[in-house]
Design a protein around this motif. Structure first.
Motif, PDB file in Angstrom:
ATOM      1  N   UNK A   6       0.839  -1.195   0.000  1.00 55.31           N
ATOM      2  CA  UNK A   6       0.000   0.000   0.000  1.00 55.31           C
ATOM      3  C   UNK A   6       0.877   1.250   0.000  1.00 55.31           C
ATOM      4  N   UNK A   7       0.333   2.316  -0.540  1.00 56.83           N
ATOM      5  CA  UNK A   7       0.998   3.610  -0.505  1.00 56.83           C
ATOM      6  C   UNK A   7      -0.061   4.702  -0.606  1.00 56.83           C
ATOM      7  N   UNK A   8       0.370   5.932  -0.322  1.00 60.30           N
ATOM      8  CA  UNK A   8      -0.525   7.074  -0.485  1.00 60.30           C
ATOM      9  C   UNK A   8      -1.068   7.657   0.801  1.00 60.30           C
ATOM     10  N   UNK A  33     -11.506 -10.777  -5.769  1.00 59.04           N
ATOM     11  CA  UNK A  33     -11.975  -9.534  -5.165  1.00 59.04           C
ATOM     12  C   UNK A  33     -10.848  -8.901  -4.354  1.00 59.04           C
ATOM     13  N   UNK A  34     -10.951  -7.589  -4.210  1.00 62.02           N
ATOM     14  CA  UNK A  34      -9.982  -6.822  -3.435  1.00 62.02           C
ATOM     15  C   UNK A  34     -10.727  -6.135  -2.298  1.00 62.02           C
ATOM     16  N   UNK A  35     -10.087  -6.092  -1.155  1.00 61.24           N
ATOM     17  CA  UNK A  35     -10.699  -5.499   0.027  1.00 61.24           C
ATOM     18  C   UNK A  35      -9.766  -4.449   0.620  1.00 61.24           C
ATOM     19  N   UNK A  36     -10.370  -3.352   1.090  1.00 61.03           N
ATOM     20  CA  UNK A  36      -9.653  -2.372   1.905  1.00 61.03           C
ATOM     21  C   UNK A  36     -10.214  -2.435   3.325  1.00 61.03           C
ATOM     22  N   UNK A  37      -9.312  -2.576   4.280  1.00 63.92           N
ATOM     23  CA  UNK A  37      -9.644  -2.567   5.698  1.00 63.92           C
ATOM     24  C   UNK A  37      -8.931  -1.385   6.358  1.00 63.92           C
ATOM     25  N   UNK A  38      -9.363  -1.076   7.555  1.00 64.00           N
ATOM     26  CA  UNK A  38      -8.636  -0.098   8.357  1.00 64.00           C
ATOM     27  C   UNK A  38      -8.692  -0.501   9.817  1.00 64.00           C
ATOM     28  N   UNK A  39      -7.674  -0.050  10.555  1.00 63.48           N
ATOM     29  CA  UNK A  39      -7.620  -0.326  11.985  1.00 63.48           C
ATOM     30  C   UNK A  39      -7.131   0.910  12.710  1.00 63.48           C
ATOM     31  N   UNK A  40      -8.004   1.429  13.544  1.00 64.14           N
ATOM     32  CA  UNK A  40      -7.655   2.579  14.374  1.00 64.14           C
ATOM     33  C   UNK A  40      -7.102   2.078  15.704  1.00 64.14           C
ATOM     34  N   UNK A 104       1.188  -4.359   4.145  1.00 62.71           N
ATOM     35  CA  UNK A 104       1.777  -3.943   5.420  1.00 62.71           C
ATOM     36  C   UNK A 104       1.033  -2.759   6.035  1.00 62.71           C
ATOM     37  N   UNK A 105       0.196  -2.116   5.248  1.00 61.23           N
ATOM     38  CA  UNK A 105      -0.603  -0.999   5.746  1.00 61.23           C
ATOM     39  C   UNK A 105       0.031   0.342   5.463  1.00 61.23           C
ATOM     40  N   UNK A 106      -0.826   1.360   5.386  1.00 58.36           N
ATOM     41  CA  UNK A 106      -0.363   2.734   5.223  1.00 58.36           C
ATOM     42  C   UNK A 106      -1.164   3.614   6.180  1.00 58.36           C
ATOM     43  N   UNK A 107      -0.469   4.484   6.887  1.00 59.35           N
ATOM     44  CA  UNK A 107      -1.093   5.304   7.917  1.00 59.35           C
ATOM     45  C   UNK A 107      -1.810   6.501   7.297  1.00 59.35           C
TER      46      UNK A 107
END
Length: 112
Positions: A6-8, A33-40, A104-107
């Motif tokens: 991921x980037x951006x 399929x592609x998924x976007x997740x988030x974790x606060x 790996x995730x992007x903040x």
């Protein structure tokens, strides 16, 4: 090696926009399929958006409907998450997922 990157991400003021990218390598993600997740911080990882293999079907969490847009470019093995009207509650690490592979995730930080 199967990998998603991921980037951006970054720091943006409330009301601002960011476009996240997810680049796949080591496999062709066209059939999946592609998924976007988030974790606060202190919260469970949540599904934000998904897109079918063809891009013809998309789904969004209620909290982002009308503000976020998921898309994909199968020719480039990439997926995207356009995020508009960002709010502080959108602050999280954003991950893309395909098959059983996670990036790996992007903040993303939304703050004035």
């Amino acid at each position: 090696q199967v990998q998603l990157v991921e980037s951006g991400g970054g720091l943006v003021q409330p009301g601002g926009s960011l476009r996240l990218s997810c680049a796949a390598s080591g496999f062709v993600f066209r059939p999946y399929s592609i998924y976007w997740y988030r974790q606060a911080p202190g919260r469970e990882r949540e599904l934000v958006a998904s897109i079918s293999y063809s891009g013809g079907s998309t789904n969004y969490a209620d909290s982002v409907k009308g503000r976020f847009t998921i898309s994909r470019d199968n020719a480039k093995n990439m997926a995207f998450l356009q995020m508009n009207s960002l709010q502080p509650e959108d602050t999280a690490v954003y991950y893309c997922k395909c098959r059983n592979t996670w990036g790996q995730g992007t903040q993303v930080t939304v703050s004035s």
